[in-house]
Design an enzyme around this catalytic site. Structure first.
Site, PDB file in Angstrom:
ATOM      1  N   ASP A 120       0.828  -1.196   0.000  1.00 43.65           N
ATOM      2  CA  ASP A 120       0.000   0.000   0.000  1.00 43.65           C
ATOM      3  C   ASP A 120       0.865   1.249   0.000  1.00 43.65           C
ATOM      4  O   ASP A 120       0.557   2.242  -0.640  1.00 43.65           O
ATOM      5  CB  ASP A 120      -0.863   0.046   1.269  1.00 43.65           C
ATOM      6  CG  ASP A 120      -1.923  -1.015   1.245  1.00 43.65           C
ATOM      7  OD1 ASP A 120      -1.914  -1.841   0.314  1.00 43.65           O
ATOM      8  OD2 ASP A 120      -2.756  -1.013   2.174  1.00 43.65           O
ATOM      9  N   ALA A 121       1.972   1.173   0.771  1.00 47.37           N
ATOM     10  CA  ALA A 121       2.840   2.343   0.902  1.00 47.37           C
ATOM     11  C   ALA A 121       3.445   2.701  -0.449  1.00 47.37           C
ATOM     12  O   ALA A 121       3.488   3.868  -0.827  1.00 47.37           O
ATOM     13  CB  ALA A 121       3.933   2.065   1.922  1.00 47.37           C
ATOM     14  N   ASP A 163       0.650   4.182  -2.536  1.00 48.53           N
ATOM     15  CA  ASP A 163       0.389   5.559  -2.084  1.00 48.53           C
ATOM     16  C   ASP A 163       1.441   6.509  -2.617  1.00 48.53           C
ATOM     17  O   ASP A 163       1.155   7.648  -2.971  1.00 48.53           O
ATOM     18  CB  ASP A 163       0.450   5.643  -0.554  1.00 48.53           C
ATOM     19  CG  ASP A 163      -0.837   5.172   0.088  1.00 48.53           C
ATOM     20  OD1 ASP A 163      -1.802   4.909  -0.654  1.00 48.53           O
ATOM     21  OD2 ASP A 163      -0.872   5.057   1.335  1.00 48.53           O
ATOM     22  N   LYS A 178      -7.582   4.055  12.070  1.00 44.95           N
ATOM     23  CA  LYS A 178      -7.962   3.836  10.668  1.00 44.95           C
ATOM     24  C   LYS A 178      -7.678   2.373  10.358  1.00 44.95           C
ATOM     25  O   LYS A 178      -6.537   1.980  10.134  1.00 44.95           O
ATOM     26  CB  LYS A 178      -7.177   4.753   9.744  1.00 44.95           C
ATOM     27  CG  LYS A 178      -7.621   4.647   8.306  1.00 44.95           C
ATOM     28  CD  LYS A 178      -6.986   5.734   7.464  1.00 44.95           C
ATOM     29  CE  LYS A 178      -7.495   5.740   6.039  1.00 44.95           C
ATOM     30  NZ  LYS A 178      -7.374   4.481   5.353  1.00 44.95           N
ATOM     31  N   GLU A 204     -15.739  -1.124   8.774  1.00 44.90           N
ATOM     32  CA  GLU A 204     -14.691  -1.881   8.087  1.00 44.90           C
ATOM     33  C   GLU A 204     -14.743  -3.348   8.494  1.00 44.90           C
ATOM     34  O   GLU A 204     -14.776  -3.670   9.686  1.00 44.90           O
ATOM     35  CB  GLU A 204     -13.347  -1.262   8.513  1.00 44.90           C
ATOM     36  CG  GLU A 204     -12.235  -1.503   7.569  1.00 44.90           C
ATOM     37  CD  GLU A 204     -12.144  -0.489   6.427  1.00 44.90           C
ATOM     38  OE1 GLU A 204     -13.070   0.335   6.246  1.00 44.90           O
ATOM     39  OE2 GLU A 204     -11.149  -0.548   5.693  1.00 44.90           O
ATOM     40  N   LYS A 227     -11.498  13.555  12.830  1.00 49.68           N
ATOM     41  CA  LYS A 227     -12.732  14.096  12.245  1.00 49.68           C
ATOM     42  C   LYS A 227     -13.229  15.273  13.069  1.00 49.68           C
ATOM     43  O   LYS A 227     -13.105  15.257  14.302  1.00 49.68           O
ATOM     44  CB  LYS A 227     -13.837  13.018  12.245  1.00 49.68           C
ATOM     45  CG  LYS A 227     -13.490  11.780  11.430  1.00 49.68           C
ATOM     46  CD  LYS A 227     -14.555  10.696  11.550  1.00 49.68           C
ATOM     47  CE  LYS A 227     -14.086   9.439  10.823  1.00 49.68           C
ATOM     48  NZ  LYS A 227     -14.932   8.279  11.044  1.00 49.68           N
ATOM     49  N   LYS A 269      -1.706   9.382   8.467  1.00 50.72           N
ATOM     50  CA  LYS A 269      -1.148   8.064   8.143  1.00 50.72           C
ATOM     51  C   LYS A 269       0.126   7.772   8.939  1.00 50.72           C
ATOM     52  O   LYS A 269       0.941   8.663   9.171  1.00 50.72           O
ATOM     53  CB  LYS A 269      -0.807   7.984   6.649  1.00 50.72           C
ATOM     54  CG  LYS A 269      -1.993   8.156   5.732  1.00 50.72           C
ATOM     55  CD  LYS A 269      -2.891   6.937   5.685  1.00 50.72           C
ATOM     56  CE  LYS A 269      -2.389   5.835   4.810  1.00 50.72           C
ATOM     57  NZ  LYS A 269      -2.821   5.814   3.440  1.00 50.72           N
TER      58      LYS A 269
HETATM   59  S1  IVH Z   1     -14.327   7.672   7.770  1.00 47.15           S
HETATM   60  C1  IVH Z   1     -15.957  10.148   4.525  1.00 47.15           C
HETATM   61  N1  IVH Z   1     -13.215   6.313   9.695  1.00 47.15           N
HETATM   62  O1  IVH Z   1     -10.592   4.388   5.209  1.00 47.15           O
HETATM   63  C2  IVH Z   1     -15.231   9.454   5.589  1.00 47.15           C
HETATM   64  N2  IVH Z   1     -12.853   5.603   7.473  1.00 47.15           N
HETATM   65  O2  IVH Z   1      -9.465   6.089   3.077  1.00 47.15           O
HETATM   66  C3  IVH Z   1     -14.707   8.165   5.156  1.00 47.15           C
HETATM   67  N3  IVH Z   1     -11.449   3.610   7.278  1.00 47.15           N
HETATM   68  O3  IVH Z   1     -13.178   4.066   2.913  1.00 47.15           O
HETATM   69  C4  IVH Z   1     -14.656   7.150   6.134  1.00 47.15           C
HETATM   70  N4  IVH Z   1     -11.129   3.303   9.420  1.00 47.15           N
HETATM   71  O4  IVH Z   1     -12.778   2.154   4.495  1.00 47.15           O
HETATM   72  C5  IVH Z   1     -13.377   6.429   8.376  1.00 47.15           C
HETATM   73  N5  IVH Z   1     -12.299   5.213  11.495  1.00 47.15           N
HETATM   74  C6  IVH Z   1     -12.472   5.316  10.191  1.00 47.15           C
HETATM   75  C7  IVH Z   1     -11.904   4.405   9.280  1.00 47.15           C
HETATM   76  C8  IVH Z   1     -12.102   4.594   7.914  1.00 47.15           C
HETATM   77  C9  IVH Z   1     -10.887   2.843   8.215  1.00 47.15           C
HETATM   78  C10 IVH Z   1     -11.348   3.388   5.827  1.00 47.15           C
HETATM   79  C11 IVH Z   1     -12.666   3.389   5.126  1.00 47.15           C
HETATM   80  C12 IVH Z   1     -12.580   4.433   4.089  1.00 47.15           C
HETATM   81  C13 IVH Z   1     -11.114   4.609   3.929  1.00 47.15           C
HETATM   82  C14 IVH Z   1     -10.783   5.991   3.434  1.00 47.15           C
END
Ligand code: IVH
Length: 730
Positions: free
Chosen positions: A40-41, A44, A123, A234, A350, A374
Site C-alpha cells: 500500500d505504501a 500511495d 484507521k 470496516e 474528524k 497516516k
Molecule cells: S471515515 C468520509 N473512519 O478508510 C469518511 N474511514 O481512506 C470516510 N477507514 O473508505 C470514512 N477506518 O474504508 C473512516 N475510522 C475510520 C476508518 C475509515 C478505516 C477506511 C474506510 C474508508 C477509507 C478511506
C-alpha cells in the site's frame, strides 16, 4: 517524489501518463482481484507523485485520472447497490504539520471564533461496507465499490458473528464478539489498561445521557430502534487469524493472501457464502449513512450510540477540544499500533459536530471535515539517479543507489543499499528506474525492486566495476561469494572505514573523532593503521599545522584518544572490525577469554564450541588473527598502552534476571552495548536473534521486522525499556 528541473514538459507528460497506467494496473489488482503485487505504501507513493505532478501542471489532469476516483467499479457477479450517500475516501496527512495545515485550510471556511472538537479513531485496514437496517433488522450489506455503486454482499455479511442481524441487540443475545470490546480486540498491554475496557453505561453518565436524549430510550430499555439506519464500517481479519488462515491455505495447496486486508476483502467478495462463513472476519463500525428516527449530532455521540445498539466500535476512539492534544494522542497511538491484533494504517481525525461537517462539505472524493493521519510508511517509490560502489572496511565492494530524496518512515532517504552484484542483476535494477525503497526499523534503507512498467527506455543497466573505485586496484569476486572485493590490502578507502569503525561509539568511543577526521588523517598519511591513532600524540606539531586544528581542538582530541586506552576488552574486540564480530559476539568472547592474547591463540574448534559463536564466526576470528598485519596492529596497540585484558568484574551469580534470555530490537535510550551490560550484570543473557529459548524481546524505537515477527510467531513476550528496568529493580 520530487521532479528535477531538467525534466522537459514532454518527459513530465509521459511520466504522468505512465504513472496513471501503473496506478490503474495496481488498483485493479487491489480492488478487483484482491491480489496486490506492491505494498500500500508503494502504491500511495505513486499516487502522491501523480497528485504532485497534477497540482504543479493542472493542464495534465484528465477526468479518468486515478486521482479523480475512489476504489473500483463493482464486480458483475454481484448485484449492484447504489449508495444513497456516496461513500467517500479520505485525504491523507503524513505528519503533524500536514494535519495542522488541514486545520488551517478548513479554518478559512468557518467563522473565525469557531471552536472545534475532534474525534480521533484508528484507521482500520480492511474492506469498507455499508449495512442497512430497517426497523432494526439487517436488510442489506454492500461494499464501497467506486463510492457510488457497491456490490450486494448481504448473504456473506450475514455470516459475520460481529455484525448484528437485529438492533438493539436484546440483552443476553449478543454473540461472543458483540459482548467483547469491539470485534477482535487488542493483545498485550493495551488490553489490560485500566479505563481502556469497554465502558459500562454507568461509568459514562455524560455520554449516556446524550445518547438517551437522541434515542429516547432509557437505561433499562436501552436505545430505541431506529426506523432506518445505515451503519458504515470496516470488515477486517485479525492478524493472528490471518496467519492461521494462510497456513491452512498453504496446507491445502491454495494460494496464500498477501495481507490481512486482502484476505478480508477476498473473503467478503465470495460467491459462496459458506466460504465467507469459514473465514475469521470481524467488523468495526466507524460511521453512519442515512438515518431515520434518531437524531445524532456528532461523531462521538454516533459511535457511542452504535456501541449501545450492539455494534463493535473501536475502544481507542477519543474526543479532543484541542487539535494539538488530538495530534499527540494520534502520534502515540500510531507508535503503539504494532501491539494490536489488527492492521491499522493510521488514525482518522474528524471534526466532531455534524453541523460543522455539513458546513464544510467535501471536495473531490473526500470530505473536508476529516483527515487520515497516516502512519509513516516503511516503503516509498523514487528514482535512481546513479549507482555507485562503496568500499567497506574488509574491502568488500557494496553497490548503492543514489536516489531522488524521498521520505521513508519519516526520514529523508537519498541513498539505499543494493547489497551486491547478484541482487542488482536478479532484480534488473537500472539507473533511471523508479524503484520501491524500504527502511524497516533501524536497518539501512534498501532498494527492493524496480517498477519496470514505468521505464521510458532511457534506463541504463549497471555493470559492476572491474576495479576498486577508491584505489583503482583490481576487484575480485571469490568463488561461491556474492561480494566483490578490492584486492589491495593497503587501499585507503578500506583503512578509512576501519578507522571510522574503531573510533565509533560502539567501539573505542573516541569523542570528537568521526568520519571526516578518519578520512583526513588517512589521506595526509597521519594514520596507516588503526594503532597509529595512539601515535597522534607524537605528531602534535603536524596536527597543529593543519587548517582548523587549534591548540584546544588538538588537546581535546589527544585527551579523548588517551581516555580510550582504558576501554574494556569487549570494546577493543569490537573495534578491531573482525567480520561477523559485533558488540554481542565481542561480549561473549570477552567472557571466555581474559585477554586479547588468549583470544588470538584460541583454536577454531575451541571458538566454535562457545555458545553464540558457531563455525562461521570462529573461522572469521582465526582468519583475522592469522594475518601478520593484524597481529602487528595488536602488538602496536599493546605497546601504546591500550588495555587488552579483561578487567575483573564482580560476576553475578544470582540477579533478578537470572536464567532469562533477552533479545533487543530498535533504538533504546542508551547504546545497545550498555543495555547488554546492564542485563548481564543483573544475571540475564542477551542473544542476537529470537528463538524458542528467548524469554523476552526488548523493543525500542523502530524495531527490526525479523526479530519482531519471529517473537510473534514464538509468542515471546515483548517489553519496553521501562519494563526491563522494572524487572531489574523488582
Ligand atoms: S471515515 C468520509 N473512519 O478508510 C469518511 N474511514 O481512506 C470516510 N477507514 O473508505 C470514512 N477506518 O474504508 C473512516 N475510522 C475510520 C476508518 C475509515 C478505516 C477506511 C474506510 C474508508 C477509507 C478511506
Amino acid at each position: 517524489m520530487t521532479t528535477t528541473r531538467e525534466h522537459t514538459q514532454q518527459d513530465i507528460a509521459e511520466r504522468t501518463q505512465n504513472l496513471r497506467n501503473e496506478i490503474r494496473r495496481h488498483a485493479y489488482r487491489y480492488h478487483v482481484l484482491d491480489d496486490p503485487v506492491i505494498s500500500d505504501a508503494a502504491y500511495d507513493s505513486l499516487v502522491r507523485e501523480l497528485e504532485a505532478l497534477e497540482a504543479q501542471y493542472p493542464e495534465l489532469i484528465t477526468p479518468d485520472s486515478p486521482t479523480q476516483r475512489v476504489g473500483a467499479p463493482p464486480l458483475d457477479q454481484f448485484e449492484r447497490v447504489e449508495h444513497p450517500q456516496p461513500m467517500l475516501s479520505l485525504d491523507n496527512a503524513f505528519d503533524a504539520e500536514e494535519v495542522r495545515e488541514w486545520r488551517h485550510r478548513i479554518g478559512r471556511l468557518l467563522p473565525e471564533d469557531v471552536e472545534l472538537e475532534y474525534t480521533v479513531e484508528p484507521k482500520i485496514d480492511g474492506l469498507a461496507v455499508a449495512l442497512t437496517y430497517e426497523a432494526g433488522v439487517f436488510v442489506r450489506g454492500a461494499t464501497r465499490g467506486d463510492g457510488y455503486v457497491g456490490e450486494d454482499v448481504t448473504v456473506n455479511l450475514r455470516t459475520l458473528p460481529s455484525i448484528p442481524l437485529r438492533v438493539p441487540i436484546p440483552r443476553g443475545e449478543e454473540t461472543k464478539e458483540q459482548r467483547g470490546r469491539g470485534a477482535e480486540g487488542q493483545r498485550g498491554r493495551g488490553a489490560e489498561e485500566p479505563g481502556e475496557a469497554r465502558p459500562s453505561p454507568s461509568a459514562r453518565p455524560a455520554v449516556l445521557s446524550a445518547v438517551l436524549s437522541v434515542s429516547k430510550g432509557s437505561i433499562e430499555e436501552g436505545p430505541r430502534t431506529p426506523a432506518r439506519l445505515e451503519v458504515r464500517g470496516e470488515v477486517y481479519m485479525p492478524i493472528d487469524r490471518f496467519r492461521a488462515l494462510n497456513r491452512r491455505q498453504e496446507e491445502r495447496g491454495e494460494g496464500a493472501f498477501a495481507n490481512p486486508r486482502n484476505a478480508a476483502a477476498g473473503s467478503v467478495r465470495q460467491l459462496d457464502s459458506s466460504v465467507t462463513a469459514e473465514r475469521p472476519l470481524s467488523f468495526w463500525a466507524y460511521g453512519i449513512g442515512p438515518v431515520e428516527g434518531v437524531e445524532l449530532r456528532g461523531q462521538r455521540e454516533t459511535l457511542d450510540y452504535l456501541e449501545l445498539l450492539g455494534f463493535p466500535v473501536n475502544p481507542d476512539r477519543r474526543l479532543f477540544d484541542e487539535l494539538e492534544a488530538a495530534i499527540q494522542y494520534a502520534e502515540g497511538w500510531i507508535e503503539r499500533r504494532s501491539e494490536l491484533n489488527y492492521l491499522a494504517d493510521g488514525v482518522v481525525i474528524k471534526v466532531n459536530s455534524f453541523a460543522i461537517q455539513e458546513e464544510l462539505g467535501s471536495v473531490g472524493n473526500a470530505p473536508r471535515w476529516a483527515i487520515a493521519f497516516k502512519a509513516p510508511s516503511e516503503e516509498a517509490t523514487t528514482r535512481v539517479r546513479e549507482i555507485g560502489v562503496n568500499v567497506g572496511r574488509t574491502g568488500v565492494l557494496t553497490p548503492y543507489a543514489l536516489l531522488e530524496p524521498v521520505q521513508v518512515s519519516g526520514v529523508t532517504v537519498s541513498t539505499a543499499t543494493l547489497h551486491n552484484e547478484d541482487y542488482i542483476r536478479e532484480r534488473d535494477i537500472r539507473t533511471g528506474d523508479t524503484v520501491v525503497v524500504k527502511r524497516a526499523g533501524d536497518v539501512i534503507p534498501q532498494v527492493l525492486y524496480p517498477l519496470k512498467e514505468l521505464r521510458t527506455g532511457d534506463e541504463k543497466p549497471f555493470e559492476f566495476p572491474a576495479a576498486c573505485p577508491a584505489c583503482g586496484e583490481r576487484a575480485v569476486r571469490p568463488e561461491g561469494e556474492a561480494a566483490w572485493y578490492c584486492a589491495n590490502a593497503a587501499c585507503p578507502a578500506q583503512l578509512i572505514r576501519r578507522v571510522e569503525h574503531f573510533v565509533s561509539r560502539g567501539a573505542m568511543d573516541i569523542e570528537g573523532f568521526g568520519e571526516k577526521l578518519a578520512a583526513l588523517f588517512v589521506q595526509v598519511g597521519l594514520i596507516g593503521d588503526v594503532a597509529d591513532i595512539y601515535r597522534l600524540g607524537d605528531k602534535r606539531e603536524q596536527l597543529l599545522s593543519m587548517e582548523g586544528f587549534g591548540e584546544k581542538r588538538v588537546q581535546n582530541l589527544l585527551e579523548a584518544v588517551q581516555a580510550s586506552k582504558e576501554r574494556s576488552l569487549d570494546r577493543l574486540v569490537t573495534a578491531l572490525g573482525i567480520r561477523h564480530v559485533g558488540g554481542i559476539v565481542s561480549g561473549t568472547l570477552a567472557q571466555h577469554f581474559d585477554s586479547i592474547d588468549t583470544l588470538m591463540n584460541a583454536s577454531e574448534e575451541g571458538l566454535a564450541q562457545i555458545e553464540g559463536i558457531g563455525p562461521v564466526i570462529a573461522c572469521s576470528i582465526t582468519e583475522f588473527f592469522s594475518r601478520e598485519h593484524n597481529q602487528q596492529v595488536v602488538r602496536k596497540l599493546k605497546a601504546a598502552g591500550v588495555n587488552t585484558e579483561r578487567q575483573a568484574e564482580p560476576t553475578v551469580t544470582a540477579g533478578p534476571l537470572d536464567g532469562l534470555t533477552f533479545v533487543v530490537t530498535g533504538t533504546l535510550s542508551r547504546p545497545r552495548r550498555e543495555i547488554t551490560a546492564l542485563i548481564e550484570r543483573n544475571g540475564g543473557r542477551v542473544t542476537g536473534s529470537v528463538s524458542g529459548n528467548t524469554h523476552y524481546l526488548v523493543i525500542g524505537e523502530n524495531p527490526g521486522g525479523t526479530k519482531y515477527n519471529t517473537a510473534q510467531e514464538f509468542g515471546t513476550p515483548m517489553i519496553d525499556e521501562d519494563e526491563l528496568l522494572e524487572m531489574m529493580e523488582g
